[in-house]
Motif scaffolding. Structure first.
Motif, PDB file in Angstrom:
ATOM      1  N   ALA A  79     -12.374   9.147   1.043  1.00  0.00           N
ATOM      2  CA  ALA A  79     -11.518   9.946   1.921  1.00  0.00           C
ATOM      3  C   ALA A  79     -11.802   9.626   3.385  1.00  0.00           C
ATOM      4  O   ALA A  79     -10.879   9.534   4.208  1.00  0.00           O
ATOM      5  CB  ALA A  79     -11.740  11.432   1.645  1.00  0.00           C
ATOM      6  N   LEU A  80     -13.078   9.422   3.733  1.00  0.00           N
ATOM      7  CA  LEU A  80     -13.434   9.043   5.102  1.00  0.00           C
ATOM      8  C   LEU A  80     -12.882   7.660   5.441  1.00  0.00           C
ATOM      9  O   LEU A  80     -12.465   7.406   6.581  1.00  0.00           O
ATOM     10  CB  LEU A  80     -14.950   9.079   5.273  1.00  0.00           C
ATOM     11  CG  LEU A  80     -15.603  10.467   5.234  1.00  0.00           C
ATOM     12  CD1 LEU A  80     -17.118  10.341   5.305  1.00  0.00           C
ATOM     13  CD2 LEU A  80     -15.091  11.341   6.383  1.00  0.00           C
ATOM     14  N   ASP A  81     -12.866   6.761   4.461  1.00  0.00           N
ATOM     15  CA  ASP A  81     -12.295   5.432   4.687  1.00  0.00           C
ATOM     16  C   ASP A  81     -10.803   5.518   4.989  1.00  0.00           C
ATOM     17  O   ASP A  81     -10.276   4.765   5.818  1.00  0.00           O
ATOM     18  CB  ASP A  81     -12.515   4.536   3.461  1.00  0.00           C
ATOM     19  CG  ASP A  81     -13.972   4.088   3.351  1.00  0.00           C
ATOM     20  OD1 ASP A  81     -14.648   4.006   4.391  1.00  0.00           O
ATOM     21  OD2 ASP A  81     -14.418   3.835   2.211  1.00  0.00           O
ATOM     22  N   VAL A  82     -10.114   6.435   4.295  1.00  0.00           N
ATOM     23  CA  VAL A  82      -8.676   6.614   4.538  1.00  0.00           C
ATOM     24  C   VAL A  82      -8.447   7.136   5.956  1.00  0.00           C
ATOM     25  O   VAL A  82      -7.564   6.665   6.684  1.00  0.00           O
ATOM     26  CB  VAL A  82      -8.070   7.571   3.492  1.00  0.00           C
ATOM     27  CG1 VAL A  82      -6.634   7.943   3.867  1.00  0.00           C
ATOM     28  CG2 VAL A  82      -8.108   6.939   2.107  1.00  0.00           C
ATOM     29  N   LEU A 103      -8.413  -1.347   3.740  1.00  0.00           N
ATOM     30  CA  LEU A 103      -8.286  -0.153   2.913  1.00  0.00           C
ATOM     31  C   LEU A 103      -7.752  -0.496   1.527  1.00  0.00           C
ATOM     32  O   LEU A 103      -8.176   0.085   0.524  1.00  0.00           O
ATOM     33  CB  LEU A 103      -7.376   0.865   3.596  1.00  0.00           C
ATOM     34  CG  LEU A 103      -7.194   2.193   2.845  1.00  0.00           C
ATOM     35  CD1 LEU A 103      -8.530   2.888   2.657  1.00  0.00           C
ATOM     36  CD2 LEU A 103      -6.221   3.103   3.598  1.00  0.00           C
ATOM     37  N   GLY A 104      -6.832  -1.440   1.464  1.00  0.00           N
ATOM     38  CA  GLY A 104      -6.304  -1.855   0.165  1.00  0.00           C
ATOM     39  C   GLY A 104      -7.392  -2.384  -0.740  1.00  0.00           C
ATOM     40  O   GLY A 104      -7.440  -2.069  -1.932  1.00  0.00           O
ATOM     41  N   LYS A 105      -8.271  -3.206  -0.165  1.00  0.00           N
ATOM     42  CA  LYS A 105      -9.393  -3.724  -0.959  1.00  0.00           C
ATOM     43  C   LYS A 105     -10.286  -2.595  -1.462  1.00  0.00           C
ATOM     44  O   LYS A 105     -10.714  -2.587  -2.615  1.00  0.00           O
ATOM     45  CB  LYS A 105     -10.210  -4.700  -0.112  1.00  0.00           C
ATOM     46  CG  LYS A 105      -9.565  -6.052   0.102  1.00  0.00           C
ATOM     47  CD  LYS A 105     -10.478  -6.938   0.939  1.00  0.00           C
ATOM     48  CE  LYS A 105      -9.843  -8.305   1.207  1.00  0.00           C
ATOM     49  NZ  LYS A 105     -10.735  -9.152   2.039  1.00  0.00           N
ATOM     50  N   LYS A 106     -10.578  -1.631  -0.571  1.00  0.00           N
ATOM     51  CA  LYS A 106     -11.460  -0.535  -0.968  1.00  0.00           C
ATOM     52  C   LYS A 106     -10.848   0.297  -2.083  1.00  0.00           C
ATOM     53  O   LYS A 106     -11.544   0.738  -3.009  1.00  0.00           O
ATOM     54  CB  LYS A 106     -11.776   0.340   0.240  1.00  0.00           C
ATOM     55  CG  LYS A 106     -12.722  -0.319   1.233  1.00  0.00           C
ATOM     56  CD  LYS A 106     -13.094   0.612   2.369  1.00  0.00           C
ATOM     57  CE  LYS A 106     -14.083  -0.077   3.308  1.00  0.00           C
ATOM     58  NZ  LYS A 106     -14.497   0.794   4.431  1.00  0.00           N
ATOM     59  N   LEU A 107      -9.529   0.519  -1.995  1.00  0.00           N
ATOM     60  CA  LEU A 107      -8.872   1.282  -3.052  1.00  0.00           C
ATOM     61  C   LEU A 107      -8.912   0.532  -4.382  1.00  0.00           C
ATOM     62  O   LEU A 107      -9.163   1.111  -5.438  1.00  0.00           O
ATOM     63  CB  LEU A 107      -7.433   1.601  -2.670  1.00  0.00           C
ATOM     64  CG  LEU A 107      -7.222   2.804  -1.735  1.00  0.00           C
ATOM     65  CD1 LEU A 107      -5.749   2.931  -1.361  1.00  0.00           C
ATOM     66  CD2 LEU A 107      -7.703   4.081  -2.405  1.00  0.00           C
ATOM     67  N   MET A 108      -8.638  -0.775  -4.330  1.00  0.00           N
ATOM     68  CA  MET A 108      -8.660  -1.548  -5.573  1.00  0.00           C
ATOM     69  C   MET A 108     -10.075  -1.631  -6.155  1.00  0.00           C
ATOM     70  O   MET A 108     -10.256  -1.535  -7.366  1.00  0.00           O
ATOM     71  CB  MET A 108      -8.084  -2.945  -5.322  1.00  0.00           C
ATOM     72  CG  MET A 108      -6.565  -2.942  -5.124  1.00  0.00           C
ATOM     73  SD  MET A 108      -5.837  -4.602  -5.007  1.00  0.00           S
ATOM     74  CE  MET A 108      -6.347  -5.073  -3.346  1.00  0.00           C
ATOM     75  N   ILE A 109     -11.058  -1.781  -5.275  1.00  0.00           N
ATOM     76  CA  ILE A 109     -12.450  -1.757  -5.757  1.00  0.00           C
ATOM     77  C   ILE A 109     -12.802  -0.364  -6.284  1.00  0.00           C
ATOM     78  O   ILE A 109     -13.532  -0.217  -7.266  1.00  0.00           O
ATOM     79  CB  ILE A 109     -13.416  -2.176  -4.630  1.00  0.00           C
ATOM     80  CG1 ILE A 109     -13.179  -3.642  -4.251  1.00  0.00           C
ATOM     81  CG2 ILE A 109     -14.867  -1.955  -5.048  1.00  0.00           C
ATOM     82  CD1 ILE A 109     -13.964  -4.095  -3.037  1.00  0.00           C
TER      83      ILE A 109
END
Length: 577
Positions: free
Chosen positions: A445-448, A457-463
């Protein structure tokens, strides 16, 4: 040959002297024999005083070791009909000195107050005036002297069993030289033992941590959270010092011979679910604890320093993990503040572009993951077609969720002398998994909020898809290993054997872990249908993973964001003279 008169007198005199010595010797022998029991009693009483335990309780404990007179006088004596369908009052006012004259094995003491709430209220008023008691029995074996401290509680409201009456024992083993060598602590149907060097002590008094409600005994305040342990243990409540204990030496007390249960004894269904009182010391665990302490010792699990280190890590793992997450969260929060100072957050701009759909999906996945933390992840339930559980509607054999961790209970067939009557914990880990997975959700949530670029952010969500699937993968991996738990439990407790039906059932579940149904013949409860499968929480984790994957792909392919730079104002003109 003729004897002279002088010789005759001398012979008679010598005989009188011999007779006199013989009489004196007999008197001394009789006197010493009469005194020996008193000497032994003093010796055993001194031993009992030397090693009396220090008892430490949790802050929420309601019951403490009390006198048998209070338990007996608070009860009526009943005779149970076959299968417990009804009972008849035999003695409305039993007494401690006459209780042992009743010899029928189907008798039980039933508290007059009936309910847990009323019993607890009565005890709370009378506890201070009653005092605290330990009943001591000393057993001599070929290799040791065993000091048994029997503790009586008026009620057991533990996490596994709930019943009137509770009887526990602490045993100190002395070697032939009289030195303490081992301590054994009772825990439900079995117990743990440790070498004297691994025991916490105040002088020579062993420190024992008493579990909340169940009164199982532990060596450390942080135990009770893993393996076959399943208790709330702590060190934030009352401490009963040896000087506070009334030590009563067990000799020929009338109540010792009472063969019935020390608490309500109902239907077979109630017995199977651990709702029946225990048997007294002489009959407890078929008399093994009382008369065969070495056999009881060999049936318990040995713990040592290495085990205590592992238990400490398990107890504090999430505290250490929380410190790490707080540090990472603080760093991410600082980065967000810096972004706001430099040009503002990009998340609001991102919502206006094509990536907004992916961002919304990512936020929804976070919300779904949070809900999943509080829902059941996996369940195993038993329903009997016959036997004592036929009308129960389902007994939980296993539960797994984010709050309570994992608990596996099984009908082990421990026998009628055990108050749990076979319903025991086979495996347990009281770990709030929600903390670990919830921390990952917070960091995401902090990353968003602090998004710097769509691709990042796309990479973090996929990971993050892996993190959402991780609980599901761990669940299926654990269930696939269920077949190995039964032999492990047998190894931990040499005196107990896992029923073959339990092993077959666990292996069947392990082969088809997602869901299924099977029937087995369990000890005590009869033919039973077992149903298992993934819970709502597990499926929510799967949904969250899909949402993260789709949202991450959309964000990753969205146009890049440009951070607005705050324009630098020109310096003010110099003042005019």
């Amino acid at each position: 040959m003729k004897l002279k008169a002088g010789n005759i007198k001398k012979l008679v005199h010598n005989n009188y002297v011999l007779i006199l010595f013989a009489v004196i010797f007999c008197v001394l022998l009789v006197t010493l024999t009469a005194l020996l029991p008193s000497t032994n009693a003093q010796t055993t009483a001194q031993l009992a005083s030397n090693y009396a335990p220090v008892l430490r309780f949790t802050a929420r404990e309601q019951f403490y070791p009390t006198t048998v007179d209070y338990i007996i006088e608070s009860s009526v004596l009943r005779q149970r009909s076959p299968f417990g369908a009804s009972s008849t009052i035999i003695d409305p006012a039993p007494r401690a000195d006459t209780l042992g004259t009743y010899t029928s094995a189907d008798l039980f003491l039933d508290n007059k107050l009936g309910t847990y709430e009323r019993i607890a209220a009565d005890y709370s008023v009378r506890a201070s005036s009653l005092g605290y008691y330990a009943y001591v029995n000393v057993v001599q074996t070929a290799s040791s002297t065993v000091i048994q401290y029997w503790l009586f509680y008026i009620y057991n409201n533990g996490p596994l069993n709930d019943h009137q009456g509770d009887i526990e024992v602490i045993e100190v083993f002395l070697d032939n030289a009289g030195n303490p060598k081992q301590l054994l602590l009772s825990q439900h149907g079995s117990g743990q033992n440790a070498g004297w060097g691994d025991v916490e002590k105040v002088d020579d008094h062993p420190v024992v941590y008493v579990a909340q409600g169940s009164h199982a005994n532990y060596f450390r305040s942080y135990q009770g959270k893993m393996g076959l342990e399943s208790d709330v243990v702590g060190n934030d409540g009352k401490t009963i010092m040896p000087a506070d204990l009334n030590l009563v030496m067990l000799t020929d007390q009338g109540w010792l011979n009472f063969p019935g249960r020390w608490g309500y004894w109902g239907t077979e269904q109630e017995v199977a679910l651990g709702q029946a009182g225990p048997y007294g010391p002489v009959f407890n665990q078929d008399g093994i604890r009382w008369a065969q302490p070495e056999s009881y010792l060999n049936s318990t699990f040995t713990v040592n320093g290495t085990y205590f280190i592992l238990a400490l890590l398990v107890a504090n793992f999430f505290l250490l993990f929380a410190i790490y997450i707080i540090a990472r969260g603080a760093w991410k929060g600082w980065c967000i503040i810096r972004m706001m100072q430099k040009g503002g957050l990009l998340v609001s701009k991102f919502l206006k572009g094509r990536g907004s759909i992916g961002l919304i999906l990512g936020i929804v996945s976070i919300l779904v993951s949070i809900v999943a933390l509080f829902m059941p992840w996996y369940t195993i339930t038993a329903v009997s077609q016959t036997g004592p559980l036929a009308q129960q509607g389902g007994a939980p054999l296993m539960s797994m969720d984010g709050i309570n961790g994992i608990t596996i209970k099984m009908f082990m067939g421990a026998g009628g002398s055990d108050s749990t009557s076979g319903y025991t914990t086979l495996f347990n880990t009281q770990m709030p998994f929600a903390i670990a997975f919830g921390a990952g959700v917070i960091l995401l949530a902090l990353d968003v909020i602090g998004i710097k670029s769509g691709k990042s952010l796309g990479k973090k969500l996929m990971i993050g898809t892996v993190s959402s699937l991780l609980p599901l993968m761990l669940i299926l991996l654990f269930i696939a290993q269920l077949g190995a738990i039964a032999p492990l439990a047998s190894g931990l407790f040499p005196g107990q054997t896992i029923p073959a039906s339990v092993e077959r059932m666990l292996k069947t579940i392990a082969i088809s872990p997602v869901q299924g149904t099977t029937s087995e013949m369990f000890p005590i409860i009869g033919v039973t249908t077992v149903t298992w499968g993934l819970g709502v929480g597990a499926y929510l984790f799967l949904i969250a993973a899909i949402l993260k994957l789709v949202g991450g792909l959309i964000i990753y392919t969205a146009p890049p964001l440009q951070q607005t730079q705050i324009p630098q104002l020109p310096p003010p003109p110099p003042p005019t003279l």
